[in-house]
Design a protein around this motif. Structure first.
Motif, PDB file in Angstrom:
ATOM      1  N   GLN A   1       5.819  16.525  -0.444  1.00  0.00           N
ATOM      2  CA  GLN A   1       4.952  15.366  -0.307  1.00  0.00           C
ATOM      3  C   GLN A   1       5.559  14.352   0.663  1.00  0.00           C
ATOM      4  N   ALA A   2       4.690  13.731   1.453  1.00  0.00           N
ATOM      5  CA  ALA A   2       5.112  12.647   2.345  1.00  0.00           C
ATOM      6  C   ALA A   2       4.629  11.342   1.739  1.00  0.00           C
ATOM      7  N   ILE A   3       5.520  10.358   1.703  1.00  0.00           N
ATOM      8  CA  ILE A   3       5.204   9.049   1.120  1.00  0.00           C
ATOM      9  C   ILE A   3       5.255   8.018   2.242  1.00  0.00           C
ATOM     10  N   LEU A   4       4.208   7.219   2.308  1.00  0.00           N
ATOM     11  CA  LEU A   4       4.157   6.095   3.234  1.00  0.00           C
ATOM     12  C   LEU A   4       3.946   4.841   2.392  1.00  0.00           C
ATOM     13  N   ALA A   5       4.854   3.887   2.513  1.00  0.00           N
ATOM     14  CA  ALA A   5       4.727   2.608   1.807  1.00  0.00           C
ATOM     15  C   ALA A   5       4.735   1.490   2.836  1.00  0.00           C
TER      16      ALA A   5
ATOM     17  N   ASP B   1       0.877  -1.168   0.000  1.00  0.00           N
ATOM     18  CA  ASP B   1       0.000   0.000   0.000  1.00  0.00           C
ATOM     19  C   ASP B   1       0.911   1.214   0.000  1.00  0.00           C
ATOM     20  N   ALA B   2       0.646   2.145  -0.910  1.00  0.00           N
ATOM     21  CA  ALA B   2       1.446   3.369  -0.981  1.00  0.00           C
ATOM     22  C   ALA B   2       0.508   4.561  -0.823  1.00  0.00           C
ATOM     23  N   TYR B   3       0.950   5.547  -0.051  1.00  0.00           N
ATOM     24  CA  TYR B   3       0.166   6.748   0.204  1.00  0.00           C
ATOM     25  C   TYR B   3       1.049   7.967  -0.047  1.00  0.00           C
ATOM     26  N   ILE B   4       0.478   8.979  -0.690  1.00  0.00           N
ATOM     27  CA  ILE B   4       1.177  10.257  -0.875  1.00  0.00           C
ATOM     28  C   ILE B   4       0.286  11.330  -0.262  1.00  0.00           C
ATOM     29  N   THR B   5       0.859  12.129   0.635  1.00  0.00           N
ATOM     30  CA  THR B   5       0.121  13.209   1.284  1.00  0.00           C
ATOM     31  C   THR B   5       0.800  14.528   0.962  1.00  0.00           C
ATOM     32  N   ASN B   6       0.006  15.520   0.568  1.00  0.00           N
ATOM     33  CA  ASN B   6       0.550  16.824   0.238  1.00  0.00           C
ATOM     34  C   ASN B   6       0.739  17.623   1.515  1.00  0.00           C
ATOM     35  N   LEU B   7       1.963  18.005   1.785  1.00  0.00           N
ATOM     36  CA  LEU B   7       2.293  18.827   2.940  1.00  0.00           C
ATOM     37  C   LEU B   7       2.910  20.127   2.453  1.00  0.00           C
ATOM     38  N   VAL B   8       2.983  21.113   3.318  1.00  0.00           N
ATOM     39  CA  VAL B   8       3.533  22.420   2.940  1.00  0.00           C
ATOM     40  C   VAL B   8       4.982  22.286   2.473  1.00  0.00           C
ATOM     41  N   GLN B   9       5.775  21.485   3.168  1.00  0.00           N
ATOM     42  CA  GLN B   9       7.193  21.363   2.837  1.00  0.00           C
ATOM     43  C   GLN B   9       7.473  20.348   1.728  1.00  0.00           C
TER      44      GLN B   9
END
Length: 169
Positions: free
Chosen positions: A121-125, A111-119
């Protein structure tokens, strides 16, 4: 006629006891060796699955980085909607997610997730791989010795990697 007595009668019993003791020692040694081999086999199986889950997790990181790099000129996630949906990514707010199965198996996936943050993108795999079927649930708690490890009810290992990206001009 005088009856004959065997003067060595006591020695025959001691030979039997020595033989029995020797057989007991050999049996205990063999049993402990077989137990050692069984534990070593289980340890090798855990290690192989532990390494397999990292490979699956890295595939999730690569998949997420591919989407991020595809839209490097567009730093905001909302601009990615059409292309992300075409690549089978699900969109919920500012989080993009995907589940992909490896090698046509239903129990090896990430499962891969990309979250848009101010600084950036954060990726969680999160990679999942099953333990061998002979391994079973009983010995699973020994796996908690490694950091970042969790066990599903299906006796599968799971590893997570979190990556914080930045926009590098």
């Amino acid at each position: 006629m005088k009856p004959r007595t065997n003067q060595n009668a006591g020695e025959h019993g001691s030979v039997l006891l020595v033989s029995l003791g020797t057989a007991l020692i050999i049996g205990a040694t063999l049993a402990s060796y077989l137990l050692l081999v069984q534990n070593q086999s289980a340890s090798v199986a855990r290690s192989q699955v532990w390494n397999d889950t990292m490979v699956v997790t890295e595939a999730g990181v690569e998949d997420a980085l591919q989407l991020v790099n595809k839209h490097a000129a567009t730093p905001n996630l909302p601009g990615w909607t059409n292309d992300a949906a075409a690549d089978n990514w699900s969109i919920a707010g500012n989080v993009y997610s995907v589940r992909r199965y490896i090698g046509g198996q239903t129990n090896v996936y990430y499962d891969a997730y990309i979250t848009n943050l101010v600084q950036g993108q954060a990726i969680l795999a999160i990679g999942h791989a099953p333990l061998p079927s002979y391994y079973g649930q009983a010995a699973a708690p020994a796996l908690f010795a490694a950091a970042g490890l969790s066990i599903d009810h299906d006796v599968a290992l799971m590893r997570r990697v979190i990556i914080q990206t930045t926009n590098d001009p």
